[in-house]
Design a protein around this motif. Structure first.
Motif, PDB file in Angstrom:
ATOM      1  N   UNK A 233       0.783  -1.222   0.000  1.00  0.00           N
ATOM      2  CA  UNK A 233       0.000   0.000   0.000  1.00  0.00           C
ATOM      3  C   UNK A 233       0.818   1.277   0.000  1.00  0.00           C
ATOM      4  N   UNK A 234       1.993   1.293  -0.626  1.00  0.00           N
ATOM      5  CA  UNK A 234       2.786   2.519  -0.659  1.00  0.00           C
ATOM      6  C   UNK A 234       2.128   3.540  -1.576  1.00  0.00           C
ATOM      7  N   UNK A 398       9.362   8.245   0.133  1.00  0.00           N
ATOM      8  CA  UNK A 398       9.994   7.089  -0.489  1.00  0.00           C
ATOM      9  C   UNK A 398      10.177   7.307  -1.988  1.00  0.00           C
ATOM     10  N   UNK A 399       9.286   8.064  -2.602  1.00  0.00           N
ATOM     11  CA  UNK A 399       9.357   8.295  -4.042  1.00  0.00           C
ATOM     12  C   UNK A 399      10.636   9.020  -4.457  1.00  0.00           C
ATOM     13  N   UNK A 400      11.273   9.729  -3.525  1.00  0.00           N
ATOM     14  CA  UNK A 400      12.500  10.443  -3.864  1.00  0.00           C
ATOM     15  C   UNK A 400      13.708   9.515  -3.909  1.00  0.00           C
ATOM     16  N   UNK A 446      12.281  -5.621  -5.553  1.00  0.00           N
ATOM     17  CA  UNK A 446      12.372  -4.177  -5.327  1.00  0.00           C
ATOM     18  C   UNK A 446      11.327  -3.433  -6.134  1.00  0.00           C
ATOM     19  N   UNK A 447      11.141  -3.841  -7.392  1.00  0.00           N
ATOM     20  CA  UNK A 447      10.126  -3.210  -8.228  1.00  0.00           C
ATOM     21  C   UNK A 447       8.731  -3.422  -7.652  1.00  0.00           C
ATOM     22  N   UNK A 448       8.494  -4.594  -7.088  1.00  0.00           N
ATOM     23  CA  UNK A 448       7.178  -4.868  -6.481  1.00  0.00           C
ATOM     24  C   UNK A 448       6.984  -4.030  -5.224  1.00  0.00           C
ATOM     25  N   UNK A 449       8.056  -3.826  -4.445  1.00  0.00           N
ATOM     26  CA  UNK A 449       7.956  -2.973  -3.263  1.00  0.00           C
ATOM     27  C   UNK A 449       7.446  -1.584  -3.635  1.00  0.00           C
ATOM     28  N   UNK A 450       8.024  -1.018  -4.684  1.00  0.00           N
ATOM     29  CA  UNK A 450       7.774   0.381  -5.023  1.00  0.00           C
ATOM     30  C   UNK A 450       6.724   0.556  -6.117  1.00  0.00           C
ATOM     31  N   UNK A 451       6.013  -0.490  -6.423  1.00  0.00           N
ATOM     32  CA  UNK A 451       5.054  -0.458  -7.521  1.00  0.00           C
ATOM     33  C   UNK A 451       3.999   0.633  -7.350  1.00  0.00           C
ATOM     34  N   UNK A 452       3.538   0.848  -6.126  1.00  0.00           N
ATOM     35  CA  UNK A 452       2.494   1.829  -5.894  1.00  0.00           C
ATOM     36  C   UNK A 452       2.929   3.265  -6.084  1.00  0.00           C
ATOM     37  N   UNK A 453       4.224   3.502  -6.249  1.00  0.00           N
ATOM     38  CA  UNK A 453       4.731   4.865  -6.414  1.00  0.00           C
ATOM     39  C   UNK A 453       4.704   5.330  -7.856  1.00  0.00           C
TER      40      UNK A 453
END
Length: 585
Positions: A233-234, A398-400, A446-453
């Motif tokens: 849910x990021x 986190x997006x930065x 890693x890509x799955x971690x940040x997918x919501x961004x």
């Protein structure tokens, strides 16, 4: 079933938020818990003992359970309490190993359910009116509960409930031998502290199913099913610290959710998902280590690596059966007698590794790992005790940081495979391809971690390209492991002839075939800038390979760092691909 007069207005009752952790233990150790000095010295008053009998109600087609709630009537002495409680109501952001549910309690005059309170606002939709007349008893719990109120500090109150009894559904029954730790006030991290205190003195195992869920399984006769990963849910406003906490909770939740399935042995996917969870945890800990440090569970003997290795051998045999032997058995070329004998031999060879995996899951070392990791994460000292400059980084969106971190993972993948633009995988040896496979796996997590961004228009093709290449490399790896397992099986059976080297017939893929699916990236490049929509950068798509049979798409060959939240990329445009879209940071 009782009901109040039609003109009686239902009493509105506010939902209570229940936060608890369940621990299973040997029935012989139950009596020791309430007498442990570590609990008694922090207890408020003497332990209270009660005998409780509870009947759970549902429709014959289990409408309430499938709708996510359980209705029960509990007899406590001369009192009857009707409770409606949600099942698995914790959101992905809630703490792993801790169940967070809503419940509504009503004191009623008899043991029969009272329908009138279910008309109250906020409750009526959970028990549909057309289902109430069909409610019947489903199963019963009868147990002795010993409760102790513990105060670890002035702000924390935890009820320790020791339950000893059984769940009965017709002729089926299950033993209740557990400790429930319910947080009455204070921080969730204190639950882990109490659980660790118990675990150091009495062997315990974290429970993931409520009594309602166990009772439902007794009614249906179904084995626990595997649980697939939930989307994280990021959002673009999630901070680095929030992202780290959420990602680790997500990994622990996935690990625990598949434990019952792995132990039951009915579906091999449960064991696989536990290994996926462990890989995700290791990837996340390494990724965030420069800012968050490493938990003790990873410094002291690396228990995560140990646990993963304990589950690996059984999974290798599972892959051989499901991806090699079974597909080949479905073809016309498969000899029926030979396949049956081979399948039986492989299942027998899997028996010892499967037992070793079960022992590891049930071991104190596994429980200690999960509790220690959860305690470290929820305590938050890695954030509150960090140096000011590190704390500032943890408080950033986190997006930065996600773009540069993805870029670093991508660069490591290229180095691991010793690949350069224009060179395909046919020229790399097996060791280089395996290094590449492992690095790409970390990049995929890693890509799955940040997918919501990022926008789906960026993440979907990126992850699809990764999955296609990983599929070929995994097939090659599985074929090599399958060959090793079958040759070892042949050596252990002197009456059978030796197997030739290389992947067996019917295995997932041959190495050269898998490698030829991967083609090098293009030889020409142009510069492209990717940007965000004002909240988050657009995900860059690294083009490390082209997989035959997949649509050719415009993706990047390498990264070039810039001093902005987004990342400028060195890019290559494939023939026949969509035109480049320009955007600015």
């Amino acid at each position: 079933m009782s009901s109040a007069p039609q003109n009686a207005a239902p009493t509105a009752v506010s939902a209570v938020r229940e936060v608890e952790m369940k621990l299973h233990l040997d029935p012989r150790d139950l009596s020791r818990v309430a007498d442990l000095p570590a609990l008694k010295e922090k207890a408020e008053g003497a332990p209270a003992v009660r005998d409780l009998r509870t009947v759970y109600y549902d429709t014959p087609d289990r409408r309430l359970f499938l709708g996510g709630v359980a209705l029960r009537v509990r007899q406590d002495g001369d009192r009857f309490v009707q409770t409606l409680k949600t099942i698995n109501a914790a959101t992905p952001g809630d703490s792993a190993a801790v169940a967070i549910r809503k419940k509504w309690d009503w004191t009623i005059p008899t043991a029969a359910p009272d329908m009138t309170p279910l008309d109250a606002e906020g409750v009526a939709a959970l028990v549909p009116e057309n289902a109430r007349a069909a409610l019947v008893p489903q199963f019963t719990t009868e147990f002795r509960r010993t409760t102790l109120l513990v105060r670890p500090d002035a702000l924390t109150s935890i009820e320790v409930a020791v339950d000893d009894g059984q769940i009965t559904a017709g002729n089926a029954c299950a033993r209740i031998s557990e400790v429930e730790l319910e947080l009455k006030s204070g921080r969730i991290g204190r639950l882990f502290d109490i659980a660790l205190t118990l675990q150091r003195r009495v062997p315990v195992r974290i429970g993931t199913e409520s009594k309602a869920e166990i009772g439902d399984r007794l009614v249906t006769g179904r084995l626990p099913a595997p649980v697939l990963p939930e989307p994280l849910g990021l959002t673009p406003v999630t901070t680095v610290a929030e992202a780290y906490r959420h990602i680790l909770r997500h990994g622990l939740r996935l690990l625990l959710a598949n434990e019952a399935c792995a132990l039951a042995g009915g579906d091999v996917e449960g064991l696989h998902q536990m290994r996926v969870a462990l890989r995700r945890l290791r990837t996340a800990i390494r990724l965030f280590r420069p800012l968050a440090g490493a938990p003790d569970a990873c410094r002291a003997g690396n228990d995560i690596r140990w646990f993963s290795r304990q589950l690996g051998p059984a999974r290798d045999w599972d892959v051989l059966l499901s991806h090699g032997i079974m597909p080949f058995a479905a073809t016309e070329k498969a000899p029926a007698d030979g396949i049956a004998a081979l399948t039986a031999a492989v299942r027998e060879a899997r028996r010892a590794p499967a037992l070793a995996a079960v022992e590891a899951i049930q071991s104190p070392r596994c429980t200690g790992l999960i509790l220690a990791l959860g305690a470290w994460l929820e305590d938050g000292a890695w954030q509150s005790g960090a140096a000011p400059e590190v704390r500032a980084q943890l408080d950033r969106p986190m997006a930065e940081l996600s773009g540069p971190w993805l870029a670093a993972q991508h660069a490591k993948a290229l180095r691991a495979g010793a690949l350069k633009a224009g060179r395909d995988l046919d020229g790399a040896d097996a060791a280089a391809r395996d290094r590449l496979r492992r690095r790409l796996r970390k990049l995929r997590h890693t890509a799955e971690f940040f997918r919501g961004l990022y926008a789906e228009t960026a993440t979907v093709p990126f992850i699809a390209a990764l999955d296609a290449l990983l599929g070929a490399l995994d097939a090659e790896h599985d074929a090599a492991v399958a060959g090793d397992r079958l040759r070892g099986l042949s050596a252990d059976r002197p009456g059978s002839g030796p197997l030739p080297k290389g992947p067996p017939a019917g295995s997932p893929s041959r190495p050269t075939s898998a490698a030829r699916h991967c083609r090098g990236c293009g030889r020409r490049s142009a510069t492209s800038r990717c940007s965000g929509d004002g909240l988050a950068p657009t995900l860059a798509l690294p083009r490390f390979a082209h997989v035959r049979g997949q649509p050719r798409r415009w993706i990047a060959t390498d990264y070039t760092a810039i001093d902005t939240p987004a990342t400028a990329l060195r890019s290559h445009r494939c023939a026949g691909s969509p035109p480049r879209r320009s955007c600015q940071t």
